[in-house]
Design a protein around this motif. Structure first.
Motif, PDB file in Angstrom:
ATOM      1  N   UNK A  55     112.178  74.011  50.191  1.00 35.10           N
ATOM      2  CA  UNK A  55     113.424  74.756  50.394  1.00 35.10           C
ATOM      3  C   UNK A  55     114.104  74.451  51.730  1.00 35.10           C
ATOM      4  N   UNK A  56     113.437  73.726  52.620  1.00 33.05           N
ATOM      5  CA  UNK A  56     114.018  73.421  53.932  1.00 33.05           C
ATOM      6  C   UNK A  56     115.034  72.293  53.864  1.00 33.05           C
ATOM      7  N   UNK A  57     115.305  71.704  55.040  1.00 32.15           N
ATOM      8  CA  UNK A  57     116.277  70.596  55.077  1.00 32.15           C
ATOM      9  C   UNK A  57     115.654  69.384  55.768  1.00 32.15           C
ATOM     10  N   UNK A  58     114.360  69.162  55.528  1.00 31.49           N
ATOM     11  CA  UNK A  58     113.658  68.024  56.113  1.00 31.49           C
ATOM     12  C   UNK A  58     114.000  66.763  55.321  1.00 31.49           C
ATOM     13  N   UNK A  59     114.617  65.776  55.988  1.00 32.13           N
ATOM     14  CA  UNK A  59     114.975  64.529  55.302  1.00 32.13           C
ATOM     15  C   UNK A  59     113.718  63.737  54.955  1.00 32.13           C
ATOM     16  N   UNK A  60     113.728  63.130  53.793  1.00 30.80           N
ATOM     17  CA  UNK A  60     112.612  62.258  53.433  1.00 30.80           C
ATOM     18  C   UNK A  60     112.686  60.971  54.273  1.00 30.80           C
ATOM     19  N   UNK A  61     111.603  60.201  54.276  1.00 26.11           N
ATOM     20  CA  UNK A  61     111.575  58.941  55.021  1.00 26.11           C
ATOM     21  C   UNK A  61     111.070  57.838  54.111  1.00 26.11           C
ATOM     22  N   UNK A  62     111.724  56.677  54.188  1.00 27.15           N
ATOM     23  CA  UNK A  62     111.385  55.537  53.322  1.00 27.15           C
ATOM     24  C   UNK A  62     110.788  54.399  54.134  1.00 27.15           C
ATOM     25  N   UNK A  63     109.821  53.708  53.540  1.00 25.10           N
ATOM     26  CA  UNK A  63     109.253  52.515  54.165  1.00 25.10           C
ATOM     27  C   UNK A  63     109.019  51.469  53.083  1.00 25.10           C
ATOM     28  N   UNK A  64     109.612  50.286  53.276  1.00 24.78           N
ATOM     29  CA  UNK A  64     109.396  49.196  52.317  1.00 24.78           C
ATOM     30  C   UNK A  64     108.022  48.586  52.583  1.00 24.78           C
ATOM     31  N   UNK A  65     107.158  48.556  51.565  1.00 20.36           N
ATOM     32  CA  UNK A  65     105.803  48.018  51.755  1.00 20.36           C
ATOM     33  C   UNK A  65     105.592  46.683  51.041  1.00 20.36           C
TER      34      UNK A  65
ATOM     35  N   UNK B 184     107.984  43.737  48.104  1.00 18.12           N
ATOM     36  CA  UNK B 184     109.233  43.509  47.379  1.00 18.12           C
ATOM     37  C   UNK B 184     109.351  44.517  46.231  1.00 18.12           C
ATOM     38  N   UNK B 185     110.390  45.346  46.294  1.00 12.51           N
ATOM     39  CA  UNK B 185     110.606  46.320  45.222  1.00 12.51           C
ATOM     40  C   UNK B 185     109.662  47.516  45.252  1.00 12.51           C
ATOM     41  N   UNK B 186     108.846  47.642  46.313  1.00 13.23           N
ATOM     42  CA  UNK B 186     107.925  48.772  46.422  1.00 13.23           C
ATOM     43  C   UNK B 186     108.131  49.526  47.733  1.00 13.23           C
ATOM     44  N   UNK B 187     108.182  50.835  47.634  1.00 13.57           N
ATOM     45  CA  UNK B 187     108.480  51.677  48.794  1.00 13.57           C
ATOM     46  C   UNK B 187     107.509  52.835  48.859  1.00 13.57           C
ATOM     47  N   UNK B 188     107.262  53.296  50.069  1.00 13.83           N
ATOM     48  CA  UNK B 188     106.604  54.584  50.264  1.00 13.83           C
ATOM     49  C   UNK B 188     107.672  55.578  50.673  1.00 13.83           C
ATOM     50  N   UNK B 189     107.540  56.804  50.166  1.00 11.05           N
ATOM     51  CA  UNK B 189     108.480  57.859  50.545  1.00 11.05           C
ATOM     52  C   UNK B 189     107.686  59.091  50.988  1.00 11.05           C
ATOM     53  N   UNK B 190     107.985  59.574  52.179  1.00 15.13           N
ATOM     54  CA  UNK B 190     107.382  60.810  52.678  1.00 15.13           C
ATOM     55  C   UNK B 190     108.387  61.937  52.504  1.00 15.13           C
ATOM     56  N   UNK B 191     107.917  63.072  52.001  1.00 15.85           N
ATOM     57  CA  UNK B 191     108.818  64.217  51.845  1.00 15.85           C
ATOM     58  C   UNK B 191     108.049  65.518  52.062  1.00 15.85           C
TER      59      UNK B 191
ATOM     60  N   UNK C 295     102.883  71.199  54.219  1.00 21.51           N
ATOM     61  CA  UNK C 295     102.389  69.904  53.724  1.00 21.51           C
ATOM     62  C   UNK C 295     103.488  68.847  53.596  1.00 21.51           C
ATOM     63  N   UNK C 296     103.055  67.592  53.690  1.00 20.61           N
ATOM     64  CA  UNK C 296     103.930  66.435  53.455  1.00 20.61           C
ATOM     65  C   UNK C 296     103.326  65.613  52.335  1.00 20.61           C
ATOM     66  N   UNK C 297     104.148  65.247  51.382  1.00 21.39           N
ATOM     67  CA  UNK C 297     103.673  64.436  50.258  1.00 21.39           C
ATOM     68  C   UNK C 297     104.166  63.005  50.412  1.00 21.39           C
ATOM     69  N   UNK C 298     103.288  62.051  50.102  1.00 18.26           N
ATOM     70  CA  UNK C 298     103.660  60.630  50.127  1.00 18.26           C
ATOM     71  C   UNK C 298     103.636  60.110  48.695  1.00 18.26           C
TER      72      UNK C 298
ATOM     73  N   UNK D 147      99.222  60.441  48.616  1.00 20.99           N
ATOM     74  CA  UNK D 147      98.389  61.465  49.249  1.00 20.99           C
ATOM     75  C   UNK D 147      99.247  62.656  49.641  1.00 20.99           C
ATOM     76  N   UNK D 148      98.585  63.753  49.959  1.00 21.63           N
ATOM     77  CA  UNK D 148      99.246  64.921  50.532  1.00 21.63           C
ATOM     78  C   UNK D 148      98.628  65.166  51.895  1.00 21.63           C
ATOM     79  N   UNK D 149      99.476  65.262  52.917  1.00 24.73           N
ATOM     80  CA  UNK D 149      98.999  65.437  54.284  1.00 24.73           C
ATOM     81  C   UNK D 149      99.012  66.924  54.623  1.00 24.73           C
ATOM     82  N   UNK D 150      97.804  67.478  54.812  1.00 22.20           N
ATOM     83  CA  UNK D 150      97.653  68.911  55.065  1.00 22.20           C
ATOM     84  C   UNK D 150      97.096  69.123  56.463  1.00 22.20           C
ATOM     85  N   UNK D 151      97.768  69.942  57.285  1.00 27.23           N
ATOM     86  CA  UNK D 151      97.209  70.248  58.605  1.00 27.23           C
ATOM     87  C   UNK D 151      95.858  70.957  58.464  1.00 27.23           C
ATOM     88  N   UNK D 152      95.041  70.851  59.498  1.00 29.45           N
ATOM     89  CA  UNK D 152      93.738  71.529  59.473  1.00 29.45           C
ATOM     90  C   UNK D 152      93.929  73.034  59.371  1.00 29.45           C
ATOM     91  N   UNK D 153      92.929  73.701  58.801  1.00 33.73           N
ATOM     92  CA  UNK D 153      92.985  75.156  58.646  1.00 33.73           C
ATOM     93  C   UNK D 153      93.178  75.803  60.025  1.00 33.73           C
TER      94      UNK D 153
END
Length: 328
Positions: A109-119, A121-128, A135-138, A148-154
């Motif tokens: 629900x926030x306004x965090x822009x996703x981030x793209x990285x070309x890994x 030809x024709x393949x990208x990683x996207x963080x959102x 959490x951040x999902x890749x 993966x899903x990046x979860x901060x420590x408890x």
């Protein structure tokens, strides 16, 4: 004596709404027409022809909800956009098409822009930012496979991710993510291992924007405070504060380092664009044109340095385009 700041080279009007994101596509071979993509609060993406200074196409895919991220994917025909409708849309603009070919529902629900990285030809990683608040999902694109899903420590209490930057040193190195959080900290994540490598409190307030120079292993972030924080990454992958720079007025919406790593620009809540030298963060210019909060700044990807441009988008519904220190 310092030179007086220049006027905009030209101004683009006609979005009929606040401008939240900008992205250039100018680096193609001739006779390609240089383009600027803008995303607005009314849900439209405008494709601006930088020769005529007019809109070539208006894209409508986010149900009139604000668009706050637009990126091209390896050419000006493949486009990614993100809106407050909680969707990230993939577009195919080849041969005059204006269609959304695929979309990802973010549930954030926030306004965090996703981030793209070309890994590849024709393949990208996207963080959102993910549905779960911290959490951040890749994802991999175009397959939309979850990496993966990046979860901060408890008990970490970082709050929501506010800004993201995926990068890798070279095509053989592991992809890494820098994320700025609500508690004012920047965290470096190893994407392959899904774990945090380092955390640094950079601000007292949420991190609104960050950019990173992988070659110098140095980054910069801004928040709602009067401080820019410059930090570096050492050989052990630890983040450390490099220096801070006090601003005249509080509030930074966006920060971007020019691709040649010579200068950077900030978009201020005080309606002003500020230009700094990246090496020592020396203030170079204050560009005062807009009459309301600036939401975004973007440098063009022209292959010829003299043609380089800087664009800024504002709540005043205008986009100012500048030719600034193009020779440096």
């Amino acid at each position: 004596m310092a030179l007086p700041p220049p006027d905009p080279q030209f101004v683009l009007r006609g979005t009929s709404a606040a401008v939240h994101t900008l992205h250039f596509s100018c680096g193609g071979p001739e006779p390609d027409i240089p383009l600027l993509f803008s995303g607005s609060e009314n849900g439209y993406i405008h494709v601006w022809n930088l020769r005529t200074h007019r809109v070539d196409t208006a894209l409508d895919g986010h149900g009139r909800k604000s668009v706050y991220c637009v990126e091209t994917m390896g050419g000006k025909d493949k486009l990614l956009s993100q809106g407050r409708d909680q969707r990230i849309c993939l577009w195919d603009l080849a041969e005059g098409r204006t269609s959304v070919t695929d979309s990802v529902f973010t549930e954030h629900v926030g306004f965090c822009r996703c981030s793209l990285l070309k890994v590849a030809q024709g393949r990208w990683l996207m963080a959102m930012a993910a549905r779960s608040l911290e959490e951040v999902q890749i994802l991999e694109l175009p397959s939309k496979t979850s990496v993966c899903t990046l979860k901060p420590e408890v008990g970490a209490k970082l709050g929501m991710p506010m800004c993201l930057k995926l990068w890798q040193l070279n095509c053989d190195s592991q992809p890494v993510l820098l994320a700025g959080y609500e508690d004012g900290s920047v965290v470096l994540w190893n994407v392959s291992m899904g774990k945090a490598l380092s955390q640094l409190i950079c601000h007292q307030e949420p991190v609104m924007s960050l950019d990173f120079d992988a070659e110098k292993a140095k980054g910069i972030s801004g928040s709602s405070e009067k401080v820019l924080s410059i930090w570096s990454l050492n050989e052990q992958q630890n983040l450390q504060v490099y220096k801070t720079h006090k601003l005249v007025n509080a509030g930074i919406s966006d920060i971007t380092i020019r691709p040649d790593k010579k200068i950077l620009a900030t978009a201020g809540w005080d309606h002003r664009i500020r230009i700094f030298g990246w090496k020592k963060l020396k203030p170079l210019a204050v560009l005062d044109y807009h009459t309301a909060t600036l939401h975004c700044v973007s440098f063009s990807d022209h292959s010829i340095p003299q043609e380089r441009l800087l664009a800024a988008g504002s709540k005043d519904q205008r986009i100012s385009v500048w030719s600034i220190y193009a020779q440096t």
